[in-house]
Design an enzyme around this catalytic site. Structure first.
Site, PDB file in Angstrom:
ATOM      1  N   CYS A 139       0.820  -1.210   0.000  1.00  0.00           N
ATOM      2  CA  CYS A 139       0.000   0.000   0.000  1.00  0.00           C
ATOM      3  C   CYS A 139       0.852   1.258   0.000  1.00  0.00           C
ATOM      4  CB  CYS A 139      -0.925  -0.008   1.223  1.00  0.00           C
ATOM      5  SG  CYS A 139      -1.902   1.504   1.379  1.00  0.00           S
ATOM      6  N   ARG A 141      -0.079   4.819   3.009  1.00  0.00           N
ATOM      7  CA  ARG A 141      -0.058   4.561   4.448  1.00  0.00           C
ATOM      8  C   ARG A 141       0.226   5.761   5.340  1.00  0.00           C
ATOM      9  NH1 ARG A 141       3.947  -0.369   4.611  1.00  0.00           N
ATOM     10  NH2 ARG A 141       4.339   0.123   2.416  1.00  0.00           N
ATOM     11  N   TRP A 152      -8.883   5.601   0.146  1.00  0.00           N
ATOM     12  CA  TRP A 152      -9.451   6.223  -1.051  1.00  0.00           C
ATOM     13  C   TRP A 152      -8.636   5.757  -2.245  1.00  0.00           C
ATOM     14  CZ3 TRP A 152      -7.765   9.599   2.981  1.00  0.00           C
ATOM     15  CH2 TRP A 152      -6.444  10.033   2.855  1.00  0.00           C
ATOM     16  N   GLU A 189      -5.202   3.236 -10.195  1.00  0.00           N
ATOM     17  CA  GLU A 189      -5.855   1.944  -9.927  1.00  0.00           C
ATOM     18  C   GLU A 189      -7.032   1.760 -10.872  1.00  0.00           C
ATOM     19  OE1 GLU A 189      -6.152   2.904  -5.407  1.00  0.00           O
ATOM     20  OE2 GLU A 189      -6.116   0.721  -5.615  1.00  0.00           O
TER      21      GLU A 189
HETATM   22  N1  ARG Z   1      -6.779  -1.663  -6.734  1.00  0.00           N
HETATM   23  C1  ARG Z   1      -8.040  -2.011  -6.184  1.00  0.00           C
HETATM   24  C2  ARG Z   1      -9.159  -1.481  -7.103  1.00  0.00           C
HETATM   25  O1  ARG Z   1      -8.982  -0.824  -8.009  1.00  0.00           O
HETATM   26  C3  ARG Z   1      -8.224  -1.439  -4.793  1.00  0.00           C
HETATM   27  C4  ARG Z   1      -7.136  -1.769  -3.807  1.00  0.00           C
HETATM   28  C5  ARG Z   1      -7.118  -0.860  -2.609  1.00  0.00           C
HETATM   29  N2  ARG Z   1      -6.894   0.506  -3.020  1.00  0.00           N
HETATM   30  C6  ARG Z   1      -6.910   1.576  -2.206  1.00  0.00           C
HETATM   31  N3  ARG Z   1      -6.723   2.757  -2.734  1.00  0.00           N
HETATM   32  N4  ARG Z   1      -7.106   1.473  -0.920  1.00  0.00           N
HETATM   33  O2  ARG Z   1     -10.305  -1.656  -6.962  1.00  0.00           O
END
Ligand code: ARG
Length: 394
Positions: free
Chosen positions: A70, A73, A242, A247
Site C-alpha cells: 500500500c 499509508r 481512497w 488503480e
Molecule cells: N486496486 C483495487 C481497485 O482498483 C483497490 C485496492 C485498494 N486501493 C486503495 N486505494 N485502498 O479496486
C-alpha cells in the site's frame, strides 16, 4: 490461531509479542504485565483471548501500517475502526457492510474505515464475506465471446446468479454481497443503489469521452483479507482507503483482462494503432487517467494522483524511520503502474520484512471471490471456473 484450521488456539507467543508492542507504542509499559497475566489466564481457560477495543483499533491501524503493497499509508493512524465483533448473522454483517460504505463514502470526502466482525474460534471462521471488495462490478460472458462488465467479477456473478441474483447484464452491475455465516451458508444481499457512490467518467477537453459511458465506484473496500492481530484472526474485516487514480485509470479500465478500453480510446483519438512503436497505448493511457482524476474532482470525490501519493509515501517512510521502525514495502506494488520513474518511489529500494499485525489473503478467500467455495452447498454444486483471471497487482 491457524486460519482454516478447526483447532483455534490463540498462540500465546504471538499474543505476548503483540501486547508488548502495543504497550510499548502507546507508552504504557506499566500496564503490560497485568494485561499479560490476564491474557495468559484467558488463553489457559478458553484457548483464546479477547482484544480490548483499544488493542483492536491499534492492531487494525498497525496492520495497515504494515501493508507492504500500500502506497497510501501516511494516514494509518486516522483509520476509523468499527468494532462489530458481536455480529455473526449474515444479515447483520451485510447491514454493517452497507453502514461501513456510508461512513467511508461520507458524501465524497472518503474516510479510511475498517469494520471488524467476530474472529475465528475453535470451529473456524464464524463469518466470511465472499466478495473481494464491498463494491465490484459483475462480468457477463457474451455469446460472441469476451465479457460485458468486469471479467474479474465473472465468477462471483455466476455464483450469485445461481443463488438467485438477477443481474441487468450491463457493464457496471454492482455485485450483491455474498455473506456466509457458519450456521447459514452463503446468502445474497443487494447493496441499496443510493449507498454506492459512483463517478461517471468524462474528460477535461475530449467531449466524446462521456459517450464511452464509463463510470467507477468511489470507495475501494477490500473485504476478503484476514486481519491478524496477536494470534487472533478476523476472517471478516472489510477496510478501505481512497483511490489513487491509476488503480482505476490504468489497471481497472485498461488492463487487457479487465475493461480493456485502450483500443477504443486509441481509435477515437485518431492514433495510429497499427504498431506498438507509435506509443498509441501510452498516449491513450494518459488521456484515460486525466479523465479519471478530472471526473472524481468534478464530482467532489476524494482521489489521489500518483505523483502526490508517491511524495506522501516518502514522507511516511521518513516518519517511520524517525519512529525507529522499519517500513515494509514491495517495490513492484508501490511503484505506480504508469510513469513509474517520474515518481520518487521508483528510485530506491525498500525493507522486505513482513511484520504483524497484518492483512492476509488466503487461497480459499481468493477462490471464494471467484465464486468457487469449498463447501458442498447443494445450491452451489461443484464447479471449476471457466476462466481464471490471473492474480493482478492492485
Ligand atoms: N486496486 C483495487 C481497485 O482498483 C483497490 C485496492 C485498494 N486501493 C486503495 N486505494 N485502498 O479496486
Amino acid at each position: 490461531m491457524r486460519p482454516g484450521n478447526s483447532v483455534a488456539m490463540a498462540d500465546a507467543g504471538e499474543a505476548e509479542a503483540f501486547l508488548r508492542q502495543y504497550h510499548r507504542e502507546i507508552g504504557r509499559a506499566d500496564l503490560l504485565y497485568p494485561r499479560l497475566a490476564e491474557v495468559r489466564r484467558e488463553i489457559g481457560e478458553t484457548g483464546s483471548y479477547t482484544h480490548t477495543p483499544e488493542e483492536l483499533a491499534f492492531g487494525a491501524r498497525v496492520a495497515w501500517r504494515n501493508s507492504a503493497r500500500c502506497i497510501g499509508r501516511l494516514y494509518w493512524q486516522s483509520l476509523q475502526v468499527r468494532d462489530r465483533r458481536h455480529l455473526t448473522d449474515a444479515a447483520d454483517v451485510a447491514a454493517e457492510c452497507v453502514a461501513h460504505l456510508r461512513t467511508a463514502t461520507n458524501g465524497g470526502r472518503i474516510r479510511p474505515v475498517i469494520t471488524v466482525f467476530a474472529p475465528d474460534d475453535a470451529a473456524g471462521p464464524p463469518v466470511l464475506i465472499w466478495n473481494e471488495q464491498l463494491v465490484r462490478y459483475a462480468g457477463h460472458l457474451r455469446f460472441e465471446g469476451g465479457y460485458t462488465g468486469d471479467p474479474r467479477g465473472y465468477g462471483l456473478a455466476e455464483l450469485a446468479t445461481r443463488l438467485g441474483w438477477r443481474p441487468s447484464g450491463g457493464p457496471f452491475d454492482v455485485l450483491p454481497l455474498v455473506v456466509e455465516a457458519r450456521h447459514e451458508g452463503p446468502r445474497l444481499f443487494e447493496i441499496p443503489r443510493e449507498e454506492v457512490l459512483e463517478v461517471p467518467i468524462t474528460h477535461p477537453s475530449l467531449d466524446w469521452f462521456a459517450d464511452l459511458a464509463l463510470r467507477w465506484h468511489a470507495v475501494p473496500a477490500i473485504s476478503n483479507m484476514r486481519l491478524r492481530v496477536g494470534g487472533i484472526s478476523y476472517s471478516a474485516a472489510p477496510f478501505n482507503g481512497w483511490y489513487m487514480g491509476t488503480e482505476i485509470g490504468v489497471r481497472n479500465l485498461c488492463d487487457a483482462d479487465r475493461y480493456d478500453i485502450l483500443p477504443e480510446v486509441g481509435r477515437r483519438l485518431g492514433l495510429d494503432t497499427s504498431c506498438d512503436r507509435t506509443l498509441w497505448r501510452d498516449h491513450a493511457l494518459v488521456e484515460v487517467n486525466r479523465a479519471v482524476l478530472h471526473s472524481f474532482d468534478g464530482a467532489g470525490v476524494t482521489i489521489a494522483d500518483h505523483h502526490t501519493e508517491s511524495a506522501r509515501f516518502l514522507k511516511h517512510l521518513a516518519r517511520e524511520e524517525l519512529a525507529g521502525r522499519s517500513c515494509p514495502a514491495d517495490w513492484s506494488w508501490i511503484v505506480p503502474p504508469m510513469s513509474g520513474a517520474l515518481t520518487p518511489v521508483f528510485h530506491r529500494y525498500y525493507d522486505e520484512g513482513r511484520p504483524s499485525p497484518d492483512f492476509h489473503l488466503d487461497e480459499a478467500a481468493r477462490l471464494r471471490a471467484e465464486g468457487v467455495g469449498p463447501q458442498r452447498d447443494p445450491r452451489i454444486g461443484t464447479r471449476t471456473p471457466a476462466r481464471r483471471c490471473p492474480v493482478a497487482h492492485g
